[in-house]
Design a protein around this motif. Structure first.
Motif, PDB file in Angstrom:
ATOM      1  N   GLN A 148       0.826  -1.202   0.000  1.00  0.00           N
ATOM      2  CA  GLN A 148       0.000   0.000   0.000  1.00  0.00           C
ATOM      3  C   GLN A 148       0.863   1.256   0.000  1.00  0.00           C
ATOM      4  N   ASP A 151       2.130   1.677  -3.453  1.00  0.00           N
ATOM      5  CA  ASP A 151       1.066   2.185  -4.324  1.00  0.00           C
ATOM      6  C   ASP A 151       0.818   3.673  -4.088  1.00  0.00           C
ATOM      7  N   LYS A 189      -0.024  -2.255 -13.619  1.00  0.00           N
ATOM      8  CA  LYS A 189      -0.052  -1.654 -12.284  1.00  0.00           C
ATOM      9  C   LYS A 189      -0.392  -0.172 -12.375  1.00  0.00           C
ATOM     10  N   VAL A 193      -3.583   1.550 -10.436  1.00  0.00           N
ATOM     11  CA  VAL A 193      -3.460   2.691  -9.528  1.00  0.00           C
ATOM     12  C   VAL A 193      -4.250   3.884 -10.066  1.00  0.00           C
TER      13      VAL A 193
END
Length: 403
Positions: A148, A151, A189, A193
């Protein structure tokens, strides 16, 4: 937390709880257990019918014989009552965690927060989750926290790139920008996101027709045959005209000259008309940028501006060979039309028009400069047109950086 279906054991315990409280009413016991009053009353009636000596329809007047409970039975009943009351309290507390939906992670979090008081095994049983699943979830907390955090950091970088592109870049260009900055990240990815933080690139708008052919004009042959590629810069160009809509006023017209090798905007001109001098000015600007265009192909549509004698004379002076797409073909000048669509999409950003002609001119000028020097192009391996073109020239003969 009420249930629709109650197990037989729960019903029996509820009746036992009522019978162990001589002064309690059915309503008070039902409220403690979180069940409907009539539901508990029906359970008690059904239990009365199953007890030894219970009256039958033909013996309604006979009094029921209720045996006195033993101390052991009373102790067991009291213990069960305490358990039921505690389970009721647990479910009431858990309800606060499920306000946003009864997600599995919410149940895991509740067990983790209350495990010291009630114990993991009991909480998992009450909430209907596997203890092994909870243990795995708890073991992976550090890894999830690290992911997290990564991210969140990636989201900040994506926002910065998206903002720097005036909110126009989508997944491919943002991924390429991050790669150039040393961020090794997969495009999937980046897409995930971006969905999480609500970012997206701009999409195409519908096209408007600006090419109006002159049936009587002399046409040039098609020298490129829809091959919108070139081995090196300065050998193939495409030209086109597009409208720049202005709110409450006459639209401006933008004429462009684009190199098919590097996709560089070599020349352009803006005017409040669509006469032949507009495309002549765009060709002259391209010649100034290149220094010489002798021998190159200039491919256009069949618009009256491009079939005019003035444009033919300008091409002869410049030394370029004229080429025209087939009449009525929507793909005959696709490279130029794609440039027009991208420019409008990324400058208007969903608006129907610019507020003034000055806004339209400055917006087109700014985007043309960014397009040549900074904007990543999917056909160029996510490089800008000038960066791509410079690879064909020695440092001493690098193309000028001005748009």
């Amino acid at each position: 937390m009420a249930m629709k279906h109650y197990p037989a054991e729960f019903k029996a315990d509820a009746v036992a709880l009522y019978r162990s409280r001589p002064g309690a009413t059915i309503k008070s016991v039902a409220e403690d257990l979180g069940v409907n009053t009539e539901t508990l009353r029906n359970w008690i009636r059904a239990d009365d019918g199953r007890r030894p000596g219970a009256h039958s329809p033909t013996q309604a007047a006979a009094p029921a014989q209720v045996p006195e409970p033993t101390e052991a039975e009373l102790a067991a009943a009291r213990k069960r009552i305490r358990e039921l009351e505690e389970e009721r309290d647990i479910l009431r507390k858990a309800a606060r965690y499920f306000a946003g939906g009864d997600a599995l992670v919410n149940r895991f979090q509740f067990v983790d927060d209350h495990r010291r008081r009630y114990g993991v095994k009991r909480l998992c049983t009450i909430l209907g989750i596997a203890r092994s699943s909870f243990c795995y979830w708890r073991r992976t907390v550090p890894a999830r926290a690290a992911r997290q955090a990564a991210d969140d950091q990636l989201a900040r970088r994506i926002r910065a790139v998206h903002t720097a592109s005036d909110g126009t870049y989508g997944v491919p260009r943002i991924t390429a920008e991050l790669h150039d900055d040393g961020e090794r990240v997969n495009h999937k990815k980046v897409a995930r996101v971006m969905r999480t933080i609500g970012l997206a690139g701009l999409r195409l708008r519908r096209k408007y027709r600006t090419t109006i052919p002159d049936p009587a004009a002399v046409k040039a042959a098609d020298l490129i045959g829809r091959d919108f590629t070139a081995e090196r810069p300065n050998i193939k160009y495409v030209g086109d005209i597009t409208y720049l809509p202005v709110s409450g006023a006459k639209p401006l017209c933008l004429a462009t000259v684009i190199d098919l090798c590097s996709r560089r905007l070599a020349g352009w001109a803006i005017a409040d008309h669509m006469r032949a001098e507009l495309v002549v000015d765009a060709l002259a600007a391209a010649e100034r940028t290149r220094g010489s265009m002798a021998g190159a192909i200039m491919h256009t549509g069949h618009g009256s501006q491009y079939t005019s004698a003035a444009f033919a004379d300008a091409c002869a002076r410049t030394g370029v060979r004229r080429s025209m797409s087939a009449v009525g073909s929507s793909a005959g000048n696709a490279a130029a039309e794609s440039w027009n669509a991208s420019m409008k999409r990324e400058t208007l950003k969903g608006a129907k028009a610019w507020p003034t002609a000055r806004h339209a001119r400055l917006s087109a000028f700014r985007w043309a400069s960014r397009y040549n020097t900074r904007r990543r192009h999917s056909r160029l391996g996510q490089r800008s047109p000038i960066t791509y073109a410079n690879a064909f020239f020695a440092p001493s003969t690098t193309l000028p950086q001005a748009a």
